[in-house]
Write a protein that holds these residues in place. Structure first.
Motif, PDB file in Angstrom:
ATOM      1  N   ALA A  27      17.173  44.285  44.796  1.00  0.00           N
ATOM      2  CA  ALA A  27      18.285  44.414  45.724  1.00  0.00           C
ATOM      3  C   ALA A  27      18.650  45.877  45.878  1.00  0.00           C
ATOM      4  CB  ALA A  27      19.483  43.621  45.195  1.00  0.00           C
ATOM      5  N   ALA A  28      19.305  46.193  47.006  1.00  0.00           N
ATOM      6  CA  ALA A  28      19.728  47.567  47.253  1.00  0.00           C
ATOM      7  C   ALA A  28      20.627  48.042  46.126  1.00  0.00           C
ATOM      8  CB  ALA A  28      20.452  47.639  48.593  1.00  0.00           C
ATOM      9  N   GLY A  29      20.297  49.186  45.552  1.00  0.00           N
ATOM     10  CA  GLY A  29      21.099  49.726  44.462  1.00  0.00           C
ATOM     11  C   GLY A  29      20.739  49.200  43.098  1.00  0.00           C
ATOM     12  N   ALA A  30      19.847  48.210  43.048  1.00  0.00           N
ATOM     13  CA  ALA A  30      19.496  47.615  41.759  1.00  0.00           C
ATOM     14  C   ALA A  30      18.500  48.497  41.030  1.00  0.00           C
ATOM     15  CB  ALA A  30      18.882  46.232  41.974  1.00  0.00           C
ATOM     16  N   PRO A  31      18.584  48.520  39.694  1.00  0.00           N
ATOM     17  CA  PRO A  31      17.531  49.190  38.950  1.00  0.00           C
ATOM     18  C   PRO A  31      16.232  48.424  39.103  1.00  0.00           C
ATOM     19  CG  PRO A  31      18.944  47.951  37.475  1.00  0.00           C
ATOM     20  CD  PRO A  31      19.577  47.880  38.838  1.00  0.00           C
ATOM     21  N   SER A  32      15.149  49.123  39.055  1.00  0.00           N
ATOM     22  CA  SER A  32      13.859  48.460  39.186  1.00  0.00           C
ATOM     23  C   SER A  32      13.636  47.536  38.002  1.00  0.00           C
ATOM     24  CB  SER A  32      12.736  49.499  39.236  1.00  0.00           C
ATOM     25  OG  SER A  32      11.486  48.865  39.279  1.00  0.00           O
ATOM     26  N   VAL A  33      13.268  46.295  38.292  1.00  0.00           N
ATOM     27  CA  VAL A  33      12.952  45.337  37.238  1.00  0.00           C
ATOM     28  C   VAL A  33      11.466  45.416  36.961  1.00  0.00           C
ATOM     29  CG1 VAL A  33      12.993  42.922  36.555  1.00  0.00           C
ATOM     30  CG2 VAL A  33      14.827  43.836  37.973  1.00  0.00           C
ATOM     31  N   TRP A  86      23.843  45.590  35.319  1.00  0.00           N
ATOM     32  CA  TRP A  86      24.110  46.765  36.130  1.00  0.00           C
ATOM     33  C   TRP A  86      25.122  46.425  37.225  1.00  0.00           C
ATOM     34  CZ3 TRP A  86      22.801  46.768  41.429  1.00  0.00           C
ATOM     35  CH2 TRP A  86      22.076  45.634  41.849  1.00  0.00           C
ATOM     36  N   GLY A  87      25.613  47.461  37.921  1.00  0.00           N
ATOM     37  CA  GLY A  87      26.425  47.213  39.100  1.00  0.00           C
ATOM     38  C   GLY A  87      27.761  47.925  39.104  1.00  0.00           C
ATOM     39  N   SER A  88      28.419  47.846  40.255  1.00  0.00           N
ATOM     40  CA  SER A  88      29.689  48.551  40.468  1.00  0.00           C
ATOM     41  C   SER A  88      30.842  47.954  39.672  1.00  0.00           C
ATOM     42  CB  SER A  88      30.043  48.533  41.962  1.00  0.00           C
ATOM     43  OG  SER A  88      30.180  47.187  42.430  1.00  0.00           O
ATOM     44  N   GLY A  89      30.641  46.778  39.123  1.00  0.00           N
ATOM     45  CA  GLY A  89      31.690  46.155  38.327  1.00  0.00           C
ATOM     46  C   GLY A  89      31.665  46.545  36.866  1.00  0.00           C
ATOM     47  N   LEU A  90      30.752  47.458  36.479  1.00  0.00           N
ATOM     48  CA  LEU A  90      30.711  47.973  35.112  1.00  0.00           C
ATOM     49  C   LEU A  90      31.436  49.312  35.055  1.00  0.00           C
ATOM     50  CD1 LEU A  90      27.026  47.265  33.975  1.00  0.00           C
ATOM     51  CD2 LEU A  90      29.055  45.818  33.669  1.00  0.00           C
ATOM     52  N   THR A  91      31.876  49.658  33.874  1.00  0.00           N
ATOM     53  CA  THR A  91      32.564  50.945  33.688  1.00  0.00           C
ATOM     54  C   THR A  91      31.597  52.097  33.498  1.00  0.00           C
ATOM     55  OG1 THR A  91      32.720  50.514  31.314  1.00  0.00           O
ATOM     56  CG2 THR A  91      34.590  49.820  32.693  1.00  0.00           C
ATOM     57  N   GLY A  92      30.313  51.803  33.318  1.00  0.00           N
ATOM     58  CA  GLY A  92      29.326  52.850  33.086  1.00  0.00           C
ATOM     59  C   GLY A  92      27.999  52.488  33.703  1.00  0.00           C
ATOM     60  N   PRO A  93      26.919  53.147  33.268  1.00  0.00           N
ATOM     61  CA  PRO A  93      25.585  52.893  33.830  1.00  0.00           C
ATOM     62  C   PRO A  93      25.021  51.554  33.361  1.00  0.00           C
ATOM     63  CG  PRO A  93      25.439  54.449  32.027  1.00  0.00           C
ATOM     64  CD  PRO A  93      26.904  54.233  32.265  1.00  0.00           C
ATOM     65  N   ALA A  94      23.853  51.225  33.887  1.00  0.00           N
ATOM     66  CA  ALA A  94      23.172  49.981  33.515  1.00  0.00           C
ATOM     67  C   ALA A  94      22.906  49.949  32.010  1.00  0.00           C
ATOM     68  CB  ALA A  94      21.859  49.858  34.286  1.00  0.00           C
ATOM     69  N   VAL A  95      22.948  48.734  31.474  1.00  0.00           N
ATOM     70  CA  VAL A  95      22.709  48.512  30.040  1.00  0.00           C
ATOM     71  C   VAL A  95      21.563  47.517  29.905  1.00  0.00           C
ATOM     72  CG1 VAL A  95      23.702  47.684  27.872  1.00  0.00           C
ATOM     73  CG2 VAL A  95      25.127  48.962  29.494  1.00  0.00           C
ATOM     74  N   GLU A  96      20.675  47.764  28.944  1.00  0.00           N
ATOM     75  CA  GLU A  96      19.499  46.924  28.750  1.00  0.00           C
ATOM     76  C   GLU A  96      19.557  46.236  27.393  1.00  0.00           C
ATOM     77  OE1 GLU A  96      15.407  48.096  30.408  1.00  0.00           O
ATOM     78  OE2 GLU A  96      15.235  48.473  28.253  1.00  0.00           O
ATOM     79  N   PHE A  97      19.161  44.965  27.375  1.00  0.00           N
ATOM     80  CA  PHE A  97      19.094  44.178  26.147  1.00  0.00           C
ATOM     81  C   PHE A  97      17.662  43.694  25.956  1.00  0.00           C
ATOM     82  CE2 PHE A  97      23.423  43.853  27.626  1.00  0.00           C
ATOM     83  CZ  PHE A  97      24.213  43.842  26.491  1.00  0.00           C
ATOM     84  N   THR A  98      17.140  43.822  24.738  1.00  0.00           N
ATOM     85  CA  THR A  98      15.863  43.205  24.395  1.00  0.00           C
ATOM     86  C   THR A  98      16.119  41.778  23.933  1.00  0.00           C
ATOM     87  OG1 THR A  98      15.918  43.840  22.068  1.00  0.00           O
ATOM     88  CG2 THR A  98      15.005  45.453  23.633  1.00  0.00           C
ATOM     89  N   TYR A  99      15.045  41.034  23.771  1.00  0.00           N
ATOM     90  CA  TYR A  99      15.155  39.651  23.283  1.00  0.00           C
ATOM     91  C   TYR A  99      15.781  39.630  21.894  1.00  0.00           C
ATOM     92  CZ  TYR A  99      13.548  34.844  22.321  1.00  0.00           C
ATOM     93  OH  TYR A  99      13.474  33.511  22.012  1.00  0.00           O
ATOM     94  N   ASP A 100      15.352  40.510  21.018  1.00  0.00           N
ATOM     95  CA  ASP A 100      15.904  40.543  19.667  1.00  0.00           C
ATOM     96  C   ASP A 100      17.375  40.956  19.678  1.00  0.00           C
ATOM     97  OD1 ASP A 100      13.527  39.723  18.552  1.00  0.00           O
ATOM     98  OD2 ASP A 100      12.846  41.750  18.046  1.00  0.00           O
ATOM     99  N   GLU A 101      17.738  41.881  20.553  1.00  0.00           N
ATOM    100  CA  GLU A 101      19.141  42.297  20.636  1.00  0.00           C
ATOM    101  C   GLU A 101      20.021  41.159  21.133  1.00  0.00           C
ATOM    102  OE1 GLU A 101      18.565  47.100  21.456  1.00  0.00           O
ATOM    103  OE2 GLU A 101      18.650  45.692  23.139  1.00  0.00           O
ATOM    104  N   LEU A 102      19.505  40.381  22.070  1.00  0.00           N
ATOM    105  CA  LEU A 102      20.278  39.231  22.542  1.00  0.00           C
ATOM    106  C   LEU A 102      20.444  38.206  21.427  1.00  0.00           C
ATOM    107  CD1 LEU A 102      21.558  38.098  25.222  1.00  0.00           C
ATOM    108  CD2 LEU A 102      19.493  36.700  25.396  1.00  0.00           C
TER     109      LEU A 102
END
Length: 441
Positions: free
Chosen positions: A59-65, A142-158
């Motif tokens: 989507a427009a503005g989305a980080p590349s998946v 990610w997105g405009s509804g967050l207070t900061g930049p995109a955040v990534e989670f791994t499977y183990d972190e989840l």
């Protein structure tokens, strides 16, 4: 402190007005294409999703998946019929294949207990089941509804987050769609499900609310849009992108799970491995499988799955359709094969299941004479919100010949299944009593 969120009904009415005015942002699809889809839906046009050869663009503005490396393929059972893109075996005594989907034959649930085993759980695929390596999987928030930049989670972190277990059914919004035609003589579009596009499982995972808060959920966030990693969908020549459907922040913070286990084991490929959403009591499309990213937005979002699809269209609804579908409706089903034979004069124990997205089931009644007389069935489970209840009733068939079995449920809101369901062009949310035809011999 976050303000009190609107109710689901108020939220839906608001989104419907925003969509009509063009003030809700189209996430990942051109608004003109959404309007074409809306026009096809309101005219009861065919809306069959087909897989495109390429993956969806972000989507427009989305980080590349990133593309996710596939897990090793397991061989399918050679003797079992198959559906395009479904991994698990589909024995005909358990499943009816419907295009890219597999419906559970309700009689196959008779001895399965409250939970539906994964090998008997229905499959609803818009395209094909992806094979994803959990070690390489990432969830991007990610997105405009967050207070900061995109955040990534791994499977183990989840999996390291506090885990929650919930027993909940997942049901396609079109479950029982075929009865609009066979019982009410009304034309509808979509997969011709009978009653088997539902399953109940014990899901384990992290709360979506925990993930959103760790990602930095902002006070101005209004919508949360999960997106799957399966191939993009094309319907009526319109590229819809990957399956995605916005949730109101209020629902996302309530009872939604990012599930990684089903009935005590890692999710199977066909049911969302490695991680899927579980949105209790809502229509199945909200429980996005193979989730890869979640947009958190400070402005309202719409997608094909809450505009042209998963709304109610027809003479009883406004031209732009109803508000987007949220909660499931009320249904009952016998665990008896259609056309089954029963010997006259011998006692039978009829079994079945009833469920409601609105409230726990309170009572179930059955009729073995086509609706002339009704009597209470015995409930075999403690009714709980978001789950079904099993029931049974004795029957001694009398004279040989055709017979019609009926079951109707009442939930704790006082709602009872009606004789007929209000028609809509895409055949969603059929809730009428289903006529189950059998034979006495």
């Amino acid at each position: 402190m976050r303000s009190v969120p609107p109710s689901e009904a108020a939220y839906d009415e608001l989104r419907l007005r925003q969509w009509s005015r063009g003030t809700a942002r189209s996430a990942g699809i051109d608004r003109r294409d959404l309007l074409r889809l809306l026009a096809a839906a309101s005219a009861a046009g065919p809306l069959a999703g087909l897989a495109a050869p390429a993956s969806a663009a972000p989507a427009a503005g989305a980080p590349s998946v990133p593309s996710v490396p596939s897990a090793p393929s397991a061989p399918s059972a050679p003797s079992a019929p198959s559906a395009p893109g479904i991994v698990k075996p589909l024995p005909p005594e358990v499943f009816t294949v419907r295009g890219t989907n597999a419906e559970t034959n309700f009689a196959a649930l008779r001895r399965t207990g409250l939970l539906t085993p994964a090998d008997r759980f229905f499959v609803r695929n818009h395209t094909v089941t992806p094979r994803i390596d959990a070690a390489a999987w990432r969830l991007t928030v990610w997105g405009s509804g967050l207070t900061g930049p995109a955040v990534e989670f791994t499977y183990d972190e989840l999996r390291a987050l506090p885990a929650v277990t919930r027993t909940a059914f997942v049901e396609c919004a079109g479950n029982a769609r075929s009865f609009y035609a066979t019982q009410q003589n009304q034309q509808v579009s979509g997969t011709a499900w009978t009653l088997g596009a539902i399953g109940t499982a014990r899901w384990r995972g992290a709360r979506l609310s925990d993930v959103l808060r760790r990602a930095g959920l902002g006070r101005d966030a209004v919508d949360v849009l999960p997106r799957g990693l399966d191939d993009e969908v094309v319907a009526d020549g319109i590229r819809l992108g990957r399956v995605r459907r916005p949730l109101p922040v209020a629902k996302a913070l309530d009872d939604v799970l990012l599930a990684y286990e089903m009935n005590g084991r890692p999710l199977p490929p066909d049911h969302g491995h490695p991680v899927r959403l579980i949105v209790p009591s809502w229509v199945g499309v909200a429980s996005i499988k193979w989730v890869g990213d979640i947009e958190v937005s400070a402005e309202p979002l719409v997608s094909p799955w809450n505009t042209g699809l998963y709304r109610l269209f027809g003479p009883g609804y406004p031209p732009q359709g109803s508000a987007p579908l949220t909660r499931q409706t009320l249904k009952s089903a016998f665990e008896v094969a259609p056309g089954a034979s029963f010997p006259a004069g011998r006692r039978q124990v009829l079994t079945g299941r009833s469920w409601s997205g609105g409230a726990p089931v309170r009572t179930v009644e059955v009729s073995t004479d086509g609706g002339v007389r009704w009597r209470r069935a015995r409930l075999r489970d403690q009714p709980r919100s978001g789950s079904w209840v099993r029931w049974s009733a004795d029957w001694v068939p009398e004279a040989p010949g055709p017979a019609v079995l009926l079951a109707r449920a009442t939930d704790r809101t006082g709602r009872t299944q009606p004789e007929t369901s209000v028609h809509n062009t895409q055949g969603y949310l059929f809730d009428a009593v289903v006529r189950h035809e059998v034979r006495v011999v």
